[in-house]
Design an enzyme around this catalytic site. Sequence first.
Site, PDB file in Angstrom:
ATOM      1  N   ARG A  93       0.830  -1.216   0.000  1.00  0.00           N
ATOM      2  CA  ARG A  93       0.000   0.000   0.000  1.00  0.00           C
ATOM      3  C   ARG A  93       0.859   1.259   0.000  1.00  0.00           C
ATOM      4  O   ARG A  93       0.555   2.229  -0.673  1.00  0.00           O
ATOM      5  CB  ARG A  93      -0.918  -0.032   1.229  1.00  0.00           C
ATOM      6  N   TYR A  94       1.926   1.259   0.774  1.00  0.00           N
ATOM      7  CA  TYR A  94       2.848   2.402   0.864  1.00  0.00           C
ATOM      8  C   TYR A  94       4.165   1.986   0.209  1.00  0.00           C
ATOM      9  O   TYR A  94       4.606   0.848   0.368  1.00  0.00           O
ATOM     10  CB  TYR A  94       3.120   2.754   2.333  1.00  0.00           C
ATOM     11  N   ARG A  97       7.090   0.202   2.390  1.00  0.00           N
ATOM     12  CA  ARG A  97       6.853  -0.981   3.236  1.00  0.00           C
ATOM     13  C   ARG A  97       5.806  -1.884   2.595  1.00  0.00           C
ATOM     14  O   ARG A  97       4.904  -1.395   1.896  1.00  0.00           O
ATOM     15  CB  ARG A  97       6.464  -0.584   4.668  1.00  0.00           C
ATOM     16  N   CYS A 106      -4.429 -18.017  13.291  1.00  0.00           N
ATOM     17  CA  CYS A 106      -4.117 -17.242  14.500  1.00  0.00           C
ATOM     18  C   CYS A 106      -4.221 -18.163  15.719  1.00  0.00           C
ATOM     19  O   CYS A 106      -4.893 -19.192  15.674  1.00  0.00           O
ATOM     20  CB  CYS A 106      -5.108 -16.106  14.676  1.00  0.00           C
ATOM     21  N   CYS A 110     -10.165 -12.969  17.146  1.00  0.00           N
ATOM     22  CA  CYS A 110     -10.775 -11.829  17.813  1.00  0.00           C
ATOM     23  C   CYS A 110     -12.079 -11.512  17.088  1.00  0.00           C
ATOM     24  O   CYS A 110     -12.117 -11.477  15.852  1.00  0.00           O
ATOM     25  CB  CYS A 110      -9.833 -10.637  17.758  1.00  0.00           C
ATOM     26  N   CYS A 113     -11.990  -8.652  14.465  1.00  0.00           N
ATOM     27  CA  CYS A 113     -10.838  -8.625  13.544  1.00  0.00           C
ATOM     28  C   CYS A 113     -11.204  -8.019  12.189  1.00  0.00           C
ATOM     29  O   CYS A 113     -12.201  -8.403  11.587  1.00  0.00           O
ATOM     30  CB  CYS A 113     -10.318 -10.043  13.341  1.00  0.00           C
ATOM     31  N   ARG A 115      -9.628  -8.523   9.498  1.00  0.00           N
ATOM     32  CA  ARG A 115      -9.403  -9.520   8.434  1.00  0.00           C
ATOM     33  C   ARG A 115     -10.205 -10.787   8.709  1.00  0.00           C
ATOM     34  O   ARG A 115      -9.840 -11.868   8.278  1.00  0.00           O
ATOM     35  CB  ARG A 115      -7.908  -9.860   8.325  1.00  0.00           C
ATOM     36  N   ASP A 275     -11.743  -0.904  12.488  1.00  0.00           N
ATOM     37  CA  ASP A 275     -12.033  -1.061  11.060  1.00  0.00           C
ATOM     38  C   ASP A 275     -13.348  -1.815  10.942  1.00  0.00           C
ATOM     39  O   ASP A 275     -13.553  -2.822  11.616  1.00  0.00           O
ATOM     40  CB  ASP A 275     -10.905  -1.849  10.372  1.00  0.00           C
ATOM     41  N   ASP A 312      -7.428   3.868   9.859  1.00  0.00           N
ATOM     42  CA  ASP A 312      -7.113   3.334   8.541  1.00  0.00           C
ATOM     43  C   ASP A 312      -8.312   3.692   7.671  1.00  0.00           C
ATOM     44  O   ASP A 312      -9.417   3.168   7.885  1.00  0.00           O
ATOM     45  CB  ASP A 312      -6.930   1.804   8.626  1.00  0.00           C
ATOM     46  N   LYS A 319      -3.403   5.232   6.431  1.00  0.00           N
ATOM     47  CA  LYS A 319      -3.619   5.570   7.843  1.00  0.00           C
ATOM     48  C   LYS A 319      -3.365   7.054   8.092  1.00  0.00           C
ATOM     49  O   LYS A 319      -2.412   7.610   7.538  1.00  0.00           O
ATOM     50  CB  LYS A 319      -2.624   4.794   8.719  1.00  0.00           C
TER      51      LYS A 319
HETATM   52  S1  SF4 Z   1      -6.894  -9.379  15.177  1.00  0.00           S
HETATM   53 FE1  SF4 Z   1      -7.350 -10.848  13.537  1.00  0.00          FE
HETATM   54  S2  SF4 Z   1      -5.337 -11.367  12.666  1.00  0.00           S
HETATM   55 FE2  SF4 Z   1      -4.976 -10.479  14.711  1.00  0.00          FE
HETATM   56  S3  SF4 Z   1      -4.940 -12.225  16.126  1.00  0.00           S
HETATM   57 FE3  SF4 Z   1      -7.026 -11.415  16.129  1.00  0.00          FE
HETATM   58  S4  SF4 Z   1      -8.076 -12.681  14.587  1.00  0.00           S
HETATM   59 FE4  SF4 Z   1      -5.877 -12.924  14.219  1.00  0.00          FE
END
Ligand code: SF4
Length: 346
Positions: A93-94, A97, A106, A110, A113, A115, A275, A312, A319
């Site tokens: 994206r940048y 980096r 994972c 979460c 999350c 993603r 997000d 973001d 960001k």
């Molecule tokens: S925020 Fe998303 S990518 Fe990060 S540990 Fe939690 S579930 Fe996994």
Amino acid sequence: MNASAASTIRTLTQLRDSGLVDAAAAQNLAAVTERYALSITPEVAAIIQTQGSDSAVGRQYIPHADEVITAPEETADPIGDKTHSPVKGIVHRYADRALLMPTQICAVYCRFCFRREAVGPEHAGLSDADLQTALDYIRRTPKIWEVIITGGDPLILSARRLQTILSALDEIPHVATIRIHSRVPIAAPEHIDDALLNVLRTAHKPINIAVHCNHADELTANAVHALRKLRQSGVMLFGQTVLLAGVNDDAGILETLFRGLVAAGVKPYYLHQLDRAPGTERFVVPIARGQEIVKALRGKVSGLAQPTYILDIPGGAGKVPIGPSYLSGHDGALVVEDPNGLTHLL
Ligand code: SF4
């Protein structure tokens, strides 16, 4: 704690048997766990067992029936990873980096999350061939100064796999530094073992680990010990925190967290505005409230313990800091507000 909570909870049955949700609640969660991965490690389950399922830690990890409801402003790829992915496993994206995403697995999943549609055991990580293609992209792109290894959670990889990646990056002259984003030191600190530490210790390039932690209750003795071992292996530790309703949307809670992180050798780096991934509405904190919280910390808490409040921009525009402003214009001059709310003409 129930005996079944001593191993990682990955199914609804295990979640119910652990006692973290009752049978009626578990029934309502079938559609959620069909769609989104579930994993609660023993380290995290033990905290929830003590604090309760609706506690700050419980809310982050225990599925909620509302997760199948998508609000109009929520999208599957809220920060536009896909539009900036030149090859599989890279997001660029940048200019200076690039993200390298070797795994989509994972230690924990979460519930907020960003993603969430892309992580979980059913999403394949990079094959050896895909990894080489991703590394080739970095090799032939001299503007890439920093590689950010993320995913999924890169510290869930075997020490051998991580060694392969870090050794390849060590050989690329224009890559100056490497960052790893991880929840593992907090959620599965037992993974920070000698084999992993040895890989980090022997890397030639500086390794920075951004540790994701949202509440001081996650800083268990095991987590703090894992962070200490990481520090002693020569990596720099940064904290990233997501501002979450019902978890940490309070200046006092964040003060305790940020002081705890600094005391554990972790510099709070970013406080992220949420997000808007699907099914995360219950975690939204309005930006105006986030600014109030950040303002309350200014002047009260050491600068070392103050991260940048960051958004973001939805869609992938990048960001930007969104903390409160202390400067304003006044008859062609500048007025500055001090941490006590008094104004001064500059
Ligand atoms: S925020 Fe998303 S990518 Fe990060 S540990 Fe939690 S579930 Fe996994």
